[in-house]
Design a protein around this motif. Structure first.
Motif, PDB file in Angstrom:
ATOM      1  N   PHE A 171       0.895  -1.018  -0.105  1.00 14.32           N
ATOM      2  CA  PHE A 171       0.000  -0.182   0.194  1.00 14.32           C
ATOM      3  C   PHE A 171       0.915   1.842   0.428  1.00 14.32           C
ATOM      4  CE2 PHE A 171      -2.382  -3.229   1.812  1.00 14.32           C
ATOM      5  CZ  PHE A 171      -3.528  -3.176   1.594  1.00 14.32           C
ATOM      6  N   PRO A 172      -0.354   2.297  -0.204  1.00 10.91           N
ATOM      7  CA  PRO A 172       1.159   2.765  -0.648  1.00 10.91           C
ATOM      8  C   PRO A 172       0.948   4.470   0.310  1.00 10.91           C
ATOM      9  CG  PRO A 172      -1.005   3.685  -1.692  1.00 10.91           C
ATOM     10  CD  PRO A 172      -0.554   2.483  -1.464  1.00 10.91           C
ATOM     11  N   GLY A 173       1.967   5.455   1.006  1.00  7.04           N
ATOM     12  CA  GLY A 173       2.180   6.086   1.800  1.00  7.04           C
ATOM     13  C   GLY A 173       1.934   6.681   1.846  1.00  7.04           C
ATOM     14  N   MET A 174       0.815   7.491   2.985  1.00  8.53           N
ATOM     15  CA  MET A 174       0.459   8.457   2.457  1.00  8.53           C
ATOM     16  C   MET A 174       0.939  10.386   3.045  1.00  8.53           C
ATOM     17  SD  MET A 174      -3.270   8.078   4.956  1.00  8.53           S
ATOM     18  CE  MET A 174      -4.506   6.810   4.472  1.00  8.53           C
ATOM     19  N   LYS A 175       0.892  11.688   2.431  1.00  2.00           N
ATOM     20  CA  LYS A 175       1.355  12.495   2.631  1.00  2.00           C
ATOM     21  C   LYS A 175       1.447  13.129   3.779  1.00  2.00           C
ATOM     22  CE  LYS A 175       2.156  13.029  -1.927  1.00  2.00           C
ATOM     23  NZ  LYS A 175       3.610  12.599  -2.711  1.00  2.00           N
ATOM     24  N   LYS A 176       2.044  13.309   4.329  1.00  3.19           N
ATOM     25  CA  LYS A 176       2.823  14.115   5.730  1.00  3.19           C
ATOM     26  C   LYS A 176       1.778  14.269   5.603  1.00  3.19           C
ATOM     27  CE  LYS A 176       6.130  15.677   9.237  1.00  3.19           C
ATOM     28  NZ  LYS A 176       7.425  16.064   9.249  1.00  3.19           N
ATOM     29  N   GLN A 209     -10.602   6.800   1.183  1.00  2.00           N
ATOM     30  CA  GLN A 209     -10.430   6.817   0.341  1.00  2.00           C
ATOM     31  C   GLN A 209      -9.423   6.562  -0.838  1.00  2.00           C
ATOM     32  OE1 GLN A 209     -10.576  11.149   1.336  1.00  2.00           O
ATOM     33  NE2 GLN A 209     -12.621  12.006   1.166  1.00  2.00           N
ATOM     34  N   THR A 210      -8.775   6.933   0.695  1.00  2.00           N
ATOM     35  CA  THR A 210      -6.712   6.165  -0.315  1.00  2.00           C
ATOM     36  C   THR A 210      -6.975   4.919  -1.245  1.00  2.00           C
ATOM     37  OG1 THR A 210      -6.341   8.220   0.734  1.00  2.00           O
ATOM     38  CG2 THR A 210      -4.679   6.447   0.083  1.00  2.00           C
ATOM     39  N   TYR A 211      -7.642   4.046   0.219  1.00  2.00           N
ATOM     40  CA  TYR A 211      -7.131   2.413  -0.049  1.00  2.00           C
ATOM     41  C   TYR A 211      -8.362   2.169  -0.487  1.00  2.00           C
ATOM     42  CZ  TYR A 211      -2.585   3.453   2.053  1.00  2.00           C
ATOM     43  OH  TYR A 211      -1.675   4.434   2.659  1.00  2.00           O
ATOM     44  N   ARG A 212      -9.423   2.447  -0.280  1.00  2.00           N
ATOM     45  CA  ARG A 212     -11.143   1.751  -0.119  1.00  2.00           C
ATOM     46  C   ARG A 212     -11.120   1.058   1.530  1.00  2.00           C
ATOM     47  NH1 ARG A 212     -13.707   3.428  -4.014  1.00  2.00           N
ATOM     48  NH2 ARG A 212     -11.758   3.289  -6.691  1.00  2.00           N
ATOM     49  N   LEU A 239      -9.162  -1.244   5.758  1.00  4.94           N
ATOM     50  CA  LEU A 239      -8.612  -2.478   7.305  1.00  4.94           C
ATOM     51  C   LEU A 239      -7.703  -3.290   6.991  1.00  4.94           C
ATOM     52  CD1 LEU A 239     -12.233  -3.674   6.410  1.00  4.94           C
ATOM     53  CD2 LEU A 239     -12.144  -2.730   8.500  1.00  4.94           C
ATOM     54  N   GLU A 240      -6.751  -3.553   6.052  1.00  5.17           N
ATOM     55  CA  GLU A 240      -5.586  -4.037   6.429  1.00  5.17           C
ATOM     56  C   GLU A 240      -4.878  -3.424   6.438  1.00  5.17           C
ATOM     57  OE1 GLU A 240      -2.973  -7.527   5.519  1.00  5.17           O
ATOM     58  OE2 GLU A 240      -5.239  -7.683   5.371  1.00  5.17           O
TER      59      GLU A 240
END
Length: 102
Positions: free
Chosen positions: A37-42, A59-62, A67-68
């Motif tokens: 999974f991509p990291g989120m912007k700080k 919104q980012t990961y569905r 959950l994962e």
């Protein structure tokens, strides 16, 4: 269906102390710790509240991904008790499962 899991995510984050929540958000920014999974912007997560963090994760990961990611980060901050409760409450395979552990 989806709102129940979002509420469960929020309840899980509300069980974290402030320092644990800060660590949780730090791990969300680290793509190496999220494996797949991509990291989120700080700037997106640094000052978010718990409920804003849930919204941002969905919104980012569905929802299945959120959950994962939550499970992975909880393991990293040694809150396996919350991993267990989150897994128990959201583990019903409703037709599709992303990963199957063997």
């Amino acid at each position: 269906m989806g709102q129940i899991e979002q509420k469960e995510l929020l309840n899980t984050l509300e069980d974290l102390g402030d320092e644990e929540f800060t660590k949780f958000k730090w791990f969300l920014q680290q793509p190496d710790s999220l494996r797949g999974f991509p990291g989120m912007k700080k700037g997106r997560v640094q000052t978010t509240t718990r409920w804003d963090t849930v919204t941002l994760m969905v919104q980012t990961y569905r929802l299945p991904g959120a959950l994962e990611v939550t499970r992975k980060v909880l393991e990293k901050i040694n809150r396996n008790d919350l991993v267990q409760s989150l897994t128990a409450s959201s583990s019903g395979p409703k037709g599709q499962s992303q990963e199957v552990e063997t």
